[in-house]
Design an enzyme around this catalytic site. Structure first.
Site, PDB file in Angstrom:
ATOM      1  N   CYS A 298     -25.743  10.994  -5.388  1.00  0.00           N
ATOM      2  CA  CYS A 298     -25.085   9.558  -6.113  1.00  0.00           C
ATOM      3  C   CYS A 298     -25.907   8.923  -6.835  1.00  0.00           C
ATOM      4  O   CYS A 298     -25.636   8.486  -7.834  1.00  0.00           O
ATOM      5  CB  CYS A 298     -24.599   8.612  -4.996  1.00  0.00           C
ATOM      6  SG  CYS A 298     -26.069   7.971  -4.093  1.00  0.00           S
TER       7      CYS A 298
ATOM      8  N   PRO B 259     -15.975   4.884  -4.229  1.00  0.00           N
ATOM      9  CA  PRO B 259     -15.478   3.475  -4.386  1.00  0.00           C
ATOM     10  C   PRO B 259     -14.158   3.381  -3.909  1.00  0.00           C
ATOM     11  O   PRO B 259     -13.426   2.610  -3.046  1.00  0.00           O
ATOM     12  CB  PRO B 259     -15.528   3.303  -5.899  1.00  0.00           C
ATOM     13  CG  PRO B 259     -16.638   4.220  -6.386  1.00  0.00           C
ATOM     14  CD  PRO B 259     -16.758   5.286  -5.387  1.00  0.00           C
TER      15      PRO B 259
ATOM     16  N   GLY C 234     -19.696   6.597   0.676  1.00  0.00           N
ATOM     17  CA  GLY C 234     -18.828   7.414   0.301  1.00  0.00           C
ATOM     18  C   GLY C 234     -18.477   6.963  -1.063  1.00  0.00           C
ATOM     19  O   GLY C 234     -18.972   6.253  -2.014  1.00  0.00           O
TER      20      GLY C 234
ATOM     21  N   VAL D 101     -12.684   5.217  -1.290  1.00  0.00           N
ATOM     22  CA  VAL D 101     -12.269   4.941   0.106  1.00  0.00           C
ATOM     23  C   VAL D 101     -13.081   3.853   0.484  1.00  0.00           C
ATOM     24  O   VAL D 101     -12.683   3.139   1.463  1.00  0.00           O
ATOM     25  CB  VAL D 101     -13.027   6.333   0.713  1.00  0.00           C
ATOM     26  CG1 VAL D 101     -12.920   6.279   2.313  1.00  0.00           C
ATOM     27  CG2 VAL D 101     -12.305   7.576   0.291  1.00  0.00           C
TER      28      VAL D 101
ATOM     29  N   GLU E  91     -21.979   1.899   0.342  1.00  0.00           N
ATOM     30  CA  GLU E  91     -22.844   2.608  -0.401  1.00  0.00           C
ATOM     31  C   GLU E  91     -22.024   3.570  -1.066  1.00  0.00           C
ATOM     32  O   GLU E  91     -21.667   4.619  -0.531  1.00  0.00           O
ATOM     33  CB  GLU E  91     -24.292   3.398   0.517  1.00  0.00           C
ATOM     34  CG  GLU E  91     -24.980   2.427   1.063  1.00  0.00           C
ATOM     35  CD  GLU E  91     -25.754   1.582   0.049  1.00  0.00           C
ATOM     36  OE1 GLU E  91     -25.897   2.104  -1.161  1.00  0.00           O
ATOM     37  OE2 GLU E  91     -26.530   0.589   0.256  1.00  0.00           O
TER      38      GLU E  91
END
Length: 496
Positions: free
Chosen positions: A271, A217, A215, A219, A237
């Site tokens: 991402c 940074p 998810g 969170v 990740e």
């Protein structure tokens, strides 16, 4: 491949609980019973045998095979993911990871015998591959099958019991995982939890032996804080803004096609997609028409009508990405349709480092071009920002590609292409700094969910040798102990 801003949760003081010593209110936690049931199964050693792990992995393979069409339909309903992209990223890459584990699991599980010093030459020294126990995997919405099942494959292979939580933003994929996947796996050892913000916060109050999160940074920090209460190890990740340096010495058409594919795959909700290009003014003048040509080649003159271009996952995400179009100047694209959650493949120029589009991960179909004087300025720009998940570099000169590799720091690196490094199960995947913590893929996933237990088994005899280390101490004993236990530099010799 994660997303920003999925769960802006912050556990409150009233919700914080503990799972050790006194129950600290944990008896009221709605997930405590589930975690306890899985822990009992793990303590029974049910997941330990190779045969059990293989059987569960093969069942996961049947899920991917038998429900492939359901996966394609669910991801299409959630974000109009093109069937080709869905099969490639959600099914094929999962199967590759699965087959890699099945082909090598017996070898991965074996004890690894290690070097010994003179004092332990008659003993057995080895690394035992132990599972952590009960682990939690929290998946994102952008690749709702792949980014949930690949960690699961490694967790099963390593002998753990697992709770997986799919994203609630991709409702159809979540429903598929919740209703169908448990039919393939051992329900005593593997469970699916569907949860929103409040429920996930309560879930995190429980003590897990490992947490794997994909998810944003922001969170990720919340996950790490919750894990810290139980000293639970984590893999995070995350994401970031991935730079793409384009040299003046390159095939512009090839660069454009590879950058367009990587940036607009899954409508930019990846991402590891290249977020911004760094190139000279001269290269920008050549690159913009080449990018426009590649976009038209891939998606037609009206990408909105292309079956190969997806949509933004939700209204909130659409509005956030749409707002970033105000940064700089639109050179290509820029069209939007809120009802369809459509944002055209877009290229922005004249963007300042302080503009909103350069202050957060875009996570949408927008590519930024920033001009620099030379490779040194490009590298300085990259190094002035948070370390990204991947750095890309394009050049016909391998020395320039290697220069970018040597002088930057990132989770991964790919020269002269985009995204393709993620297809190799032989390479670790993960971030560094704000882009993540830990790594996985192939054996690296197995190792992530494995406690490497250092073991030494000694003889019960030969006690006279041990007297050298017992009191009363002496200089002579120290000399002998030093000789028996020291690690020497290669090429260095010594006499007994």
């Amino acid at each position: 491949m994660e997303q920003p801003l999925e769960h802006p949760w912050q556990p409150t003081d009233g919700e914080a609980g503990t799972a050790g010593g006194d129950d600290g209110g944990m008896s009221e936690n709605p997930y405590a019973g589930l975690v306890s049931r899985l822990r009992a199964a793990w303590l029974s050693r049910r997941t330990r045998p190779l045969e059990y792990r293989v059987a569960q992995l093969e069942a996961l393979g049947r899920f991917l095979e038998e429900k492939k069409q359901d996966i394609l339909e669910a991801t299409a309903l959630d974000m109009r993911k093109p069937p080709f992209e869905a099969e490639f990223s959600e099914v094929l890459l999962c199967k590759n990871e699965l087959n890699e584990a099945l082909n090598n699991l017996s070898r991965w599980m074996k004890d690894k015998h290690v070097d010994k010093n003179l004092a332990t030459q008659l003993d057995s020294a080895f690394i035992r591959k132990d599972p952590y126990g009960v682990v939690l995997i929290i998946g994102p919405w952008n690749y709702p099958i792949y980014l949930l099942l690949v960690p699961l494959i490694g967790a099963i292979a390593a002998g753990n019991c697992v709770i997986i939580k799919p994203s609630e933003l991709t409702k159809n994929s979540e429903k598929l995982i919740e209703e169908v996947l448990p039919k393939y796996l051992d329900k005593d050892c593997f469970a699916v939890v569907t949860a929103g913000v409040e429920e996930t916060t309560r879930l995190l109050e429980n003590k897990f032996d490992y947490i794997f999160f994909t998810g944003s940074p922001s969170v990720g920090r919340i996950i790490m804080t919750a894990a810290a209460k139980h000293l639970t190890p984590v893999t995070l990740e995350l994401g970031g803004k991935n730079p793409c340096y384009v040299s003046d010495t390159c095939d512009v058409q090839n660069v454009a096609r590879r950058v367009v594919w990587g940036r607009f795959f899954n409508a930019g909700q990846t991402c590891i997609a290249p977020e911004y290009v760094l190139c000279s003014v001269e290269m920008q003048e050549k690159l913009i028409p080449a990018l426009r040509e590649a976009i038209t080649e891939f998606y037609g003159s009206e990408p909105r009508n292309s079956p190969d271009f997806g949509r933004i996952v939700g209204d909130k995400q659409f509005r956030r990405v749409q707002a970033l179009l105000s940064s700089g100047r639109v050179a290509i694209g820029g069209q939007t349709d809120e009802k369809e959650r459509y944002i055209a493949p877009t290229v922005l120029v004249d963007v300042k480092p302080s503009d909103p589009a350069m202050q957060e991960e875009i996570f949408g179909p927008i590519l930024i071009i920033i001009t620099v004087a030379n490779i040194d300025e490009a590298i300085d720009f990259i190094n002035s920002r948070e370390r990204p998940l991947v750095v890309y570099a394009f050049s016909s000169n391998s020395k320039e590609v290697n220069q970018v590799l040597e002088r930057t720091s990132s989770g991964g690196f790919c020269g002269n292409d985009t995204l393709m490094h993620v297809t190799l199960t032989s390479l670790p995947f993960g971030g560094i700094g704000s882009s993540g913590l830990g790594m996985y893929h192939g054996q690296f996933t197995f190792d992530t969910f494995t406690h490497h237990r250092g073991c030494l088994q000694r003889s019960t005899g030969l006690e006279p040798i041990n007297t050298l280390r017992y009191p009363p101490y002496s200089t002579h004993k120290m000399d002998l102990v030093r000789t028996a236990t020291s690690v020497k530099r290669r090429g260095e010799c010594f006499l007994l």
